[in-house]
Motif scaffolding. Structure first.
Motif, PDB file in Angstrom:
ATOM      1  N   GLN A 154       0.855  -1.188   0.000  1.00  0.00           N
ATOM      2  CA  GLN A 154       0.000   0.000   0.000  1.00  0.00           C
ATOM      3  C   GLN A 154       0.894   1.243   0.000  1.00  0.00           C
ATOM      4  O   GLN A 154       1.611   1.488   0.957  1.00  0.00           O
ATOM      5  CB  GLN A 154      -0.892   0.002   1.242  1.00  0.00           C
ATOM      6  CG  GLN A 154      -1.756  -1.241   1.347  1.00  0.00           C
ATOM      7  CD  GLN A 154      -2.557  -1.290   2.632  1.00  0.00           C
ATOM      8  OE1 GLN A 154      -2.340  -0.517   3.543  1.00  0.00           O
ATOM      9  NE2 GLN A 154      -3.491  -2.222   2.698  1.00  0.00           N
ATOM     10  N   HIS A 175      -6.260   1.921   4.606  1.00  0.00           N
ATOM     11  CA  HIS A 175      -7.394   0.985   4.652  1.00  0.00           C
ATOM     12  C   HIS A 175      -8.191   1.282   5.932  1.00  0.00           C
ATOM     13  O   HIS A 175      -7.672   1.929   6.851  1.00  0.00           O
ATOM     14  CB  HIS A 175      -6.943  -0.477   4.606  1.00  0.00           C
ATOM     15  CG  HIS A 175      -5.889  -0.852   5.623  1.00  0.00           C
ATOM     16  ND1 HIS A 175      -5.265  -2.081   5.641  1.00  0.00           N
ATOM     17  CD2 HIS A 175      -5.336  -0.164   6.654  1.00  0.00           C
ATOM     18  CE1 HIS A 175      -4.390  -2.131   6.642  1.00  0.00           C
ATOM     19  NE2 HIS A 175      -4.417  -0.992   7.265  1.00  0.00           N
ATOM     20  N   ARG A 201      -4.271   6.197  -1.181  1.00  0.00           N
ATOM     21  CA  ARG A 201      -3.016   5.538  -1.558  1.00  0.00           C
ATOM     22  C   ARG A 201      -2.328   6.363  -2.635  1.00  0.00           C
ATOM     23  O   ARG A 201      -2.987   6.926  -3.513  1.00  0.00           O
ATOM     24  CB  ARG A 201      -3.279   4.107  -2.052  1.00  0.00           C
ATOM     25  CG  ARG A 201      -3.734   3.242  -0.891  1.00  0.00           C
ATOM     26  CD  ARG A 201      -3.872   1.786  -1.253  1.00  0.00           C
ATOM     27  NE  ARG A 201      -4.675   1.113  -0.220  1.00  0.00           N
ATOM     28  CZ  ARG A 201      -5.053  -0.145  -0.259  1.00  0.00           C
ATOM     29  NH1 ARG A 201      -4.696  -0.898  -1.280  1.00  0.00           N
ATOM     30  NH2 ARG A 201      -5.777  -0.668   0.708  1.00  0.00           N
ATOM     31  N   GLU A 217     -14.803  -2.510   5.272  1.00  0.00           N
ATOM     32  CA  GLU A 217     -14.098  -3.646   5.870  1.00  0.00           C
ATOM     33  C   GLU A 217     -14.966  -4.219   6.976  1.00  0.00           C
ATOM     34  O   GLU A 217     -15.833  -3.530   7.523  1.00  0.00           O
ATOM     35  CB  GLU A 217     -12.739  -3.202   6.421  1.00  0.00           C
ATOM     36  CG  GLU A 217     -11.759  -2.817   5.325  1.00  0.00           C
ATOM     37  CD  GLU A 217     -10.313  -3.178   5.650  1.00  0.00           C
ATOM     38  OE1 GLU A 217     -10.035  -3.614   6.786  1.00  0.00           O
ATOM     39  OE2 GLU A 217      -9.465  -3.026   4.760  1.00  0.00           O
ATOM     40  N   PHE A 255      -2.023 -11.587   3.607  1.00  0.00           N
ATOM     41  CA  PHE A 255      -2.105 -10.300   4.300  1.00  0.00           C
ATOM     42  C   PHE A 255      -1.438 -10.491   5.652  1.00  0.00           C
ATOM     43  O   PHE A 255      -1.617 -11.553   6.271  1.00  0.00           O
ATOM     44  CB  PHE A 255      -3.571  -9.864   4.510  1.00  0.00           C
ATOM     45  CG  PHE A 255      -4.337  -9.674   3.230  1.00  0.00           C
ATOM     46  CD1 PHE A 255      -4.177  -8.518   2.466  1.00  0.00           C
ATOM     47  CD2 PHE A 255      -5.216 -10.654   2.782  1.00  0.00           C
ATOM     48  CE1 PHE A 255      -4.879  -8.354   1.282  1.00  0.00           C
ATOM     49  CE2 PHE A 255      -5.915 -10.499   1.593  1.00  0.00           C
ATOM     50  CZ  PHE A 255      -5.748  -9.342   0.842  1.00  0.00           C
ATOM     51  N   PHE A 257      -2.139  -9.310   8.447  1.00  0.00           N
ATOM     52  CA  PHE A 257      -3.051  -9.312   9.604  1.00  0.00           C
ATOM     53  C   PHE A 257      -4.007 -10.484   9.621  1.00  0.00           C
ATOM     54  O   PHE A 257      -4.844 -10.592  10.510  1.00  0.00           O
ATOM     55  CB  PHE A 257      -3.833  -7.989   9.670  1.00  0.00           C
ATOM     56  CG  PHE A 257      -4.040  -7.335   8.320  1.00  0.00           C
ATOM     57  CD1 PHE A 257      -3.105  -6.418   7.840  1.00  0.00           C
ATOM     58  CD2 PHE A 257      -5.131  -7.662   7.537  1.00  0.00           C
ATOM     59  CE1 PHE A 257      -3.281  -5.824   6.596  1.00  0.00           C
ATOM     60  CE2 PHE A 257      -5.304  -7.064   6.285  1.00  0.00           C
ATOM     61  CZ  PHE A 257      -4.369  -6.146   5.813  1.00  0.00           C
ATOM     62  N   THR A 258      -3.943 -11.357   8.612  1.00  0.00           N
ATOM     63  CA  THR A 258      -4.812 -12.552   8.619  1.00  0.00           C
ATOM     64  C   THR A 258      -3.998 -13.795   8.290  1.00  0.00           C
ATOM     65  O   THR A 258      -3.018 -13.744   7.546  1.00  0.00           O
ATOM     66  CB  THR A 258      -5.955 -12.407   7.584  1.00  0.00           C
ATOM     67  OG1 THR A 258      -5.414 -11.954   6.352  1.00  0.00           O
ATOM     68  CG2 THR A 258      -7.021 -11.441   8.064  1.00  0.00           C
ATOM     69  N   GLY A 289     -10.407  -8.910  -0.160  1.00  0.00           N
ATOM     70  CA  GLY A 289      -9.409  -9.671   0.573  1.00  0.00           C
ATOM     71  C   GLY A 289     -10.007 -10.067   1.913  1.00  0.00           C
ATOM     72  O   GLY A 289     -10.854  -9.368   2.465  1.00  0.00           O
ATOM     73  N   SER A 290      -9.553 -11.216   2.436  1.00  0.00           N
ATOM     74  CA  SER A 290     -10.155 -11.690   3.698  1.00  0.00           C
ATOM     75  C   SER A 290      -9.232 -12.689   4.381  1.00  0.00           C
ATOM     76  O   SER A 290      -8.196 -13.056   3.838  1.00  0.00           O
ATOM     77  CB  SER A 290     -11.493 -12.366   3.402  1.00  0.00           C
ATOM     78  OG  SER A 290     -11.268 -13.520   2.604  1.00  0.00           O
ATOM     79  N   GLY A 291      -9.642 -13.131   5.551  1.00  0.00           N
ATOM     80  CA  GLY A 291      -8.869 -14.166   6.245  1.00  0.00           C
ATOM     81  C   GLY A 291      -9.243 -14.243   7.715  1.00  0.00           C
ATOM     82  O   GLY A 291     -10.088 -13.488   8.199  1.00  0.00           O
ATOM     83  N   ALA A 312     -11.841 -11.420   9.145  1.00  0.00           N
ATOM     84  CA  ALA A 312     -11.874 -10.027   8.684  1.00  0.00           C
ATOM     85  C   ALA A 312     -11.916 -10.037   7.161  1.00  0.00           C
ATOM     86  O   ALA A 312     -11.485 -11.001   6.517  1.00  0.00           O
ATOM     87  CB  ALA A 312     -10.650  -9.271   9.176  1.00  0.00           C
ATOM     88  N   PHE A 313     -12.465  -8.978   6.615  1.00  0.00           N
ATOM     89  CA  PHE A 313     -12.475  -8.838   5.146  1.00  0.00           C
ATOM     90  C   PHE A 313     -12.479  -7.357   4.804  1.00  0.00           C
ATOM     91  O   PHE A 313     -12.789  -6.511   5.646  1.00  0.00           O
ATOM     92  CB  PHE A 313     -13.703  -9.526   4.539  1.00  0.00           C
ATOM     93  CG  PHE A 313     -15.012  -8.994   5.057  1.00  0.00           C
ATOM     94  CD1 PHE A 313     -15.618  -7.887   4.463  1.00  0.00           C
ATOM     95  CD2 PHE A 313     -15.637  -9.580   6.152  1.00  0.00           C
ATOM     96  CE1 PHE A 313     -16.823  -7.386   4.954  1.00  0.00           C
ATOM     97  CE2 PHE A 313     -16.846  -9.082   6.648  1.00  0.00           C
ATOM     98  CZ  PHE A 313     -17.436  -7.986   6.045  1.00  0.00           C
ATOM     99  N   GLY A 314     -12.075  -7.056   3.587  1.00  0.00           N
ATOM    100  CA  GLY A 314     -12.095  -5.664   3.141  1.00  0.00           C
ATOM    101  C   GLY A 314     -12.343  -5.594   1.651  1.00  0.00           C
ATOM    102  O   GLY A 314     -11.779  -6.380   0.890  1.00  0.00           O
TER     103      GLY A 314
HETATM  104  N1  PHE Z   1      -7.004  -4.191   4.518  1.00  0.00           N
HETATM  105  C1  PHE Z   1      -6.902  -4.922   3.271  1.00  0.00           C
HETATM  106  C2  PHE Z   1      -6.696  -3.919   2.134  1.00  0.00           C
HETATM  107  O1  PHE Z   1      -7.041  -2.775   2.274  1.00  0.00           O
HETATM  108  C3  PHE Z   1      -8.135  -5.729   3.007  1.00  0.00           C
HETATM  109  C4  PHE Z   1      -8.306  -6.823   4.002  1.00  0.00           C
HETATM  110  C5  PHE Z   1      -9.025  -6.620   5.158  1.00  0.00           C
HETATM  111  C6  PHE Z   1      -7.744  -8.080   3.806  1.00  0.00           C
HETATM  112  C7  PHE Z   1      -9.194  -7.622   6.078  1.00  0.00           C
HETATM  113  C8  PHE Z   1      -7.882  -9.079   4.695  1.00  0.00           C
HETATM  114  C9  PHE Z   1      -8.632  -8.869   5.835  1.00  0.00           C
HETATM  115  O2  PHE Z   1      -6.168  -4.268   1.095  1.00  0.00           O
END
Ligand code: PHE
Length: 348
Positions: A154, A175, A201, A217, A255, A257-258, A289-291, A312-314
């Motif tokens: 990012q 994010h 970004r 998210e 990612f 964080f996941t 994206g997720s995890g 989590a997902f975004g």
């Molecule tokens: N934060 C990530 C992004 O902006 C998206 C994401 C969120 C991925 C949560 C995984 C879990 O690209």
């Protein structure tokens, strides 16, 4: 003769003293003095009784009197012309009405609202946070320490760079995971929130990239939350958003964080899977994206990772809007071109 002249004098005074308080009064004045059976005409009729040698001078007096009445009528009509005209217009039901210009919501707002409504039905609450963030909430807490290579995923707009001395590093959030961090800071599990908002970004602006866009998210932390819950939640979301026919597939991803992480694709909504520019002829488009939340992230907020798990997902609101309304150039969203925005009038 004497009597006639005196009568004219009295009439003149009466005319001078007359005041109107409505357009009707003006009309009554006209009828009384200048109508076909009016007093001006009546007194003109006296001309035939005037001796010949006085006709000329008497004629002048009569004409002067007539113009006093006419001038007064003109003044009165000028003062009440507006009232008379609008009075008439209000009664003419055959006239076309004044068109009312209806505004429209921005397509991104429409789609964001719909996304939020779908997740609310699943019991998610909405959380918001600041667009100017510190390094910890945007990166550090999300398991991205300062020299972590994944920070390059990012491109960040720094307001105050890490190398600029002692103070904290400030940046524009990349994010809305930063909002999830703020929620975990203050709330104990169970946590079930979505975080809609604008993110930034450092990208060159083109049809496919912009220096700001919008995300929704989500974060769900509780006992026994599994990857199956993640899949079912996101499958429910896309079915509500795009209809029951939509297909999904998950691809392994990374990612910080996941763990594990996955990206989710849906069948292309533009070509229904046949292949087009948007899906690059694959029939699939990536939407999020997720995890499963990384144990380190939970521990950063004092959440017992042995007891609790979470997903989590975004995703980008622009991407979902593109698929829903076939908008092919990201720049359209921020150019405020009325011809673009007008196409969403009436959509709620
Ligand atoms: N934060 C990530 C992004 O902006 C998206 C994401 C969120 C991925 C949560 C995984 C879990 O690209």
């Amino acid at each position: 003769m004497e009597k006639l002249l005196q009568q004219i004098e009295e009439y003149k005074q009466e005319i001078a003293a007359f005041t109107a308080s409505s357009a009707d009064d003006v009309e009554n004045f006209r009828i009384k003095w200048l109508g076909t059976k009016g007093l001006v005409k009546a007194i003109m009729g006296e001309m035939k009784n005037v001796p010949n040698d006085q006709k000329k001078s008497f004629g002048q007096i009569l004409n002067a009197f007539k113009s006093v009445a006419e001038v007064k009528l003109e003044e009165l009509q000028a003062a009440y012309a507006g009232a008379a005209a609008s009075h008439g217009a209000a009664l003419d039901f055959s006239l076309p009405g004044d068109p009312v210009t209806v505004g429209s919501r921005h397509p991104l707002t429409l789609v964001r609202n719909e996304m939020v409504a779908i997740f609310k039905r699943l019991g998610f609450a909405v959380a918001e946070g600041p667009e100017i963030e510190d390094d910890w909430h945007n990166f550090g807490a999300m398991n991205l320490p300062e020299d972590h290579p994944a920070r390059d995923m990012q491109d960040t707009f720094y307001i105050r760079k890490p190398e600029e001395g002692n103070g904290p590093t400030w940046l524009l959030r990349t994010h809305t995971s930063s909002v999830q961090a703020r929620v975990m800071e203050h709330q104990k599990p169970p946590i079930r929130v979505i975080c809609p908002g604008r993110v930034y970004r450092n990208e060159t602006i083109s049809a496919r990239a912009h220096c700001f866009f919008h995300q929704v998210e989500g974060l769900y932390i509780d006992e026994n939350v599994s990857f199956a819950d993640l899949k079912q939640t996101l499958y429910f979301f896309v079915q509500e958003m795009f209809g029951k026919e939509v297909k999904v597939r998950f691809r392994p991803s990374y990612f910080p964080f996941t763990e594990p992480s996955a990206e989710m694709d849906i069948s292309c909504q533009i070509c229904a899977g046949k292949g087009c520019n948007i899906c690059k002829h694959t029939g699939w488009v990536e939407i999020l994206g997720s995890g499963m939340v990384h144990p380190k992230v939970l521990e950063n907020f004092g959440i017992d990772a042995n007891k609790y798990t979470g997903f989590a997902f975004g995703m980008g609101v622009e991407r979902i809007t593109q698929l829903k309304y076939q908008v092919n150039d990201l720049r359209l969203y921020s150019q405020n071109d009325i011809r673009f925005l007008k196409q969403f009038t009436g959509v709620v």
